[in-house]
Design an enzyme around this catalytic site. Structure first.
Site, PDB file in Angstrom:
ATOM      1  N   ASP A  26       0.811  -1.210   0.000  1.00  0.00           N
ATOM      2  CA  ASP A  26       0.000   0.000   0.000  1.00  0.00           C
ATOM      3  C   ASP A  26       0.847   1.264   0.000  1.00  0.00           C
ATOM      4  O   ASP A  26       2.062   1.225   0.195  1.00  0.00           O
ATOM      5  CB  ASP A  26      -0.973   0.011   1.200  1.00  0.00           C
ATOM      6  CG  ASP A  26      -0.342  -0.553   2.486  1.00  0.00           C
ATOM      7  OD1 ASP A  26       0.900  -0.500   2.607  1.00  0.00           O
ATOM      8  OD2 ASP A  26      -1.086  -1.047   3.344  1.00  0.00           O
ATOM      9  N   ASN A  54      -7.750  -3.081  14.279  1.00  0.00           N
ATOM     10  CA  ASN A  54      -9.130  -3.381  13.882  1.00  0.00           C
ATOM     11  C   ASN A  54      -9.183  -4.583  12.928  1.00  0.00           C
ATOM     12  O   ASN A  54     -10.207  -4.833  12.301  1.00  0.00           O
ATOM     13  CB  ASN A  54      -9.774  -2.146  13.231  1.00  0.00           C
ATOM     14  CG  ASN A  54      -9.043  -1.688  11.975  1.00  0.00           C
ATOM     15  OD1 ASN A  54      -8.110  -2.356  11.509  1.00  0.00           O
ATOM     16  ND2 ASN A  54      -9.458  -0.576  11.405  1.00  0.00           N
ATOM     17  N   HIS A 103      -7.393  -4.963  10.153  1.00  0.00           N
ATOM     18  CA  HIS A 103      -7.121  -4.693   8.732  1.00  0.00           C
ATOM     19  C   HIS A 103      -5.837  -5.384   8.267  1.00  0.00           C
ATOM     20  O   HIS A 103      -4.936  -5.656   9.064  1.00  0.00           O
ATOM     21  CB  HIS A 103      -7.109  -3.183   8.423  1.00  0.00           C
ATOM     22  CG  HIS A 103      -5.927  -2.401   8.909  1.00  0.00           C
ATOM     23  ND1 HIS A 103      -6.030  -1.092   9.352  1.00  0.00           N
ATOM     24  CD2 HIS A 103      -4.600  -2.704   8.998  1.00  0.00           C
ATOM     25  CE1 HIS A 103      -4.835  -0.646   9.681  1.00  0.00           C
ATOM     26  NE2 HIS A 103      -3.949  -1.601   9.482  1.00  0.00           N
ATOM     27  N   GLU A 137      -9.649  -2.072   5.277  1.00  0.00           N
ATOM     28  CA  GLU A 137     -10.280  -1.857   6.580  1.00  0.00           C
ATOM     29  C   GLU A 137     -11.494  -2.778   6.724  1.00  0.00           C
ATOM     30  O   GLU A 137     -11.942  -3.372   5.739  1.00  0.00           O
ATOM     31  CB  GLU A 137     -10.717  -0.385   6.675  1.00  0.00           C
ATOM     32  CG  GLU A 137      -9.575   0.630   6.555  1.00  0.00           C
ATOM     33  CD  GLU A 137      -8.791   0.820   7.859  1.00  0.00           C
ATOM     34  OE1 GLU A 137      -8.712  -0.121   8.679  1.00  0.00           O
ATOM     35  OE2 GLU A 137      -8.236   1.921   8.035  1.00  0.00           O
TER      36      GLU A 137
END
Ligand code: F6R
Length: 246
Positions: free
Chosen positions: A67, A136, A138, A143
């Site tokens: 990313d 979380n 991800h 996400e």
């Protein structure tokens, strides 16, 4: 999904570096997908050390990054281009022609995502995908809610991810959007190694390992992968087996 638990971060990092080095030994032209962040730094340090003192060559390998922030120039200090150059690509014998990081300033970001996906296909797909995990759940910048059939694309970052990553940005806020390799792209990797360290990852690890396979916990997708392995230190594994995962 097999989980290996190591006494501490250094032991975990050395074990992942050993897997990467072994794959390079078997097939020097292997294709890797790599993460940024705090977690993989120990693995990169160990690989650089192997390159310097044990003659490990990475010159024939191909590297893709997972990313990059949208809008950050490749020379911005918080960009993943700079992170990778400073922590890995600039310290080994990587061939610049076989190093790929999404371009966050491409004039046509959608076309950049397509180009990236094509480059992965042209390289023959990913042999080994190394991942970190967000608090979380991800993976990459996928996400919670990211479709399992998604490809490289532009995504909105969650507030929590932006706040956690704020440390890299001094006075500025972390960008709101990023380019990330998709869930399906990750899933098609022949081998996936997910790294987690520290108690602040324990909940996400337990949810991924012991909860249902669900798009609300992106890392849980790896439970359906034929060859995915978790590398955890004891802190990251501390919620496993306690029945706390939803
Ligand atoms: C970074 C990436 C993210 C991180 C994750 C964990 O390229 O893809 O998914 O792996 O946010 O980050 P750290 O290791 O900093 O806790």
């Amino acid at each position: 999904m097999r989980a290996r638990v190591f006494p501490d971060y250094e032991a975990m990092s050395a074990a992942v570096a050993d897997v990467v080095a072994r794959r390079l030994g078997e097939e020097p032209s292997s294709v890797f997908m790599l993460p940024t962040g705090i977690t993989p730094l120990g693995m990169y340090r160990r690989l650089v050390e192997m390159h310097r003192s044990e003659g490990l060559s990475l010159a024939d390998a191909t590297f893709f990054n997972l990313d990059e922030y949208l809008g950050l120039a490749p020379d911005h200090r918080a960009s993943y281009h700079v992170y990778m150059k400073e922590n890995f690509y600039g310290l080994i014998d990587a061939d610049a022609a076989r190093v790929f990081v999404p371009d966050g300033t491409a004039p046509d970001p959608e076309a950049e995502c397509e180009r990236y996906e094509e480059a992965i296909s042209e390289a023959g797909g990913i042999e080994v995908c190394v991942l970190g995990i967000g608090r979380n759940g991800h993976i990459g910048f996928n996400e919670p809610g990211a479709p399992f059939d998604s490809r490289t694309r532009i995504v909105e970052l969650s507030e929590s991810t932006r706040n956690i990553n704020a440390a890299d940005f001094e006075a500025e806020r972390a960008p709101q959007r990023a380019i990330t390799v998709g869930m399906a792209t990750i899933f098609e990797s022949r081998e996936v190694l997910l790294l987690a360290s520290g108690t602040n990852k324990a909940g996400a690890v337990a949810a991924a390992v012991e909860g249902d396979v669900s798009e609300s916990v992106p890392a849980s997708m790896l439970k359906s992968h034929p060859n995915a392995e978790l590398f955890l230190d004891e802190d990251a594994a501390s919620d496993l087996g306690r029945g706390v995962a939803g």
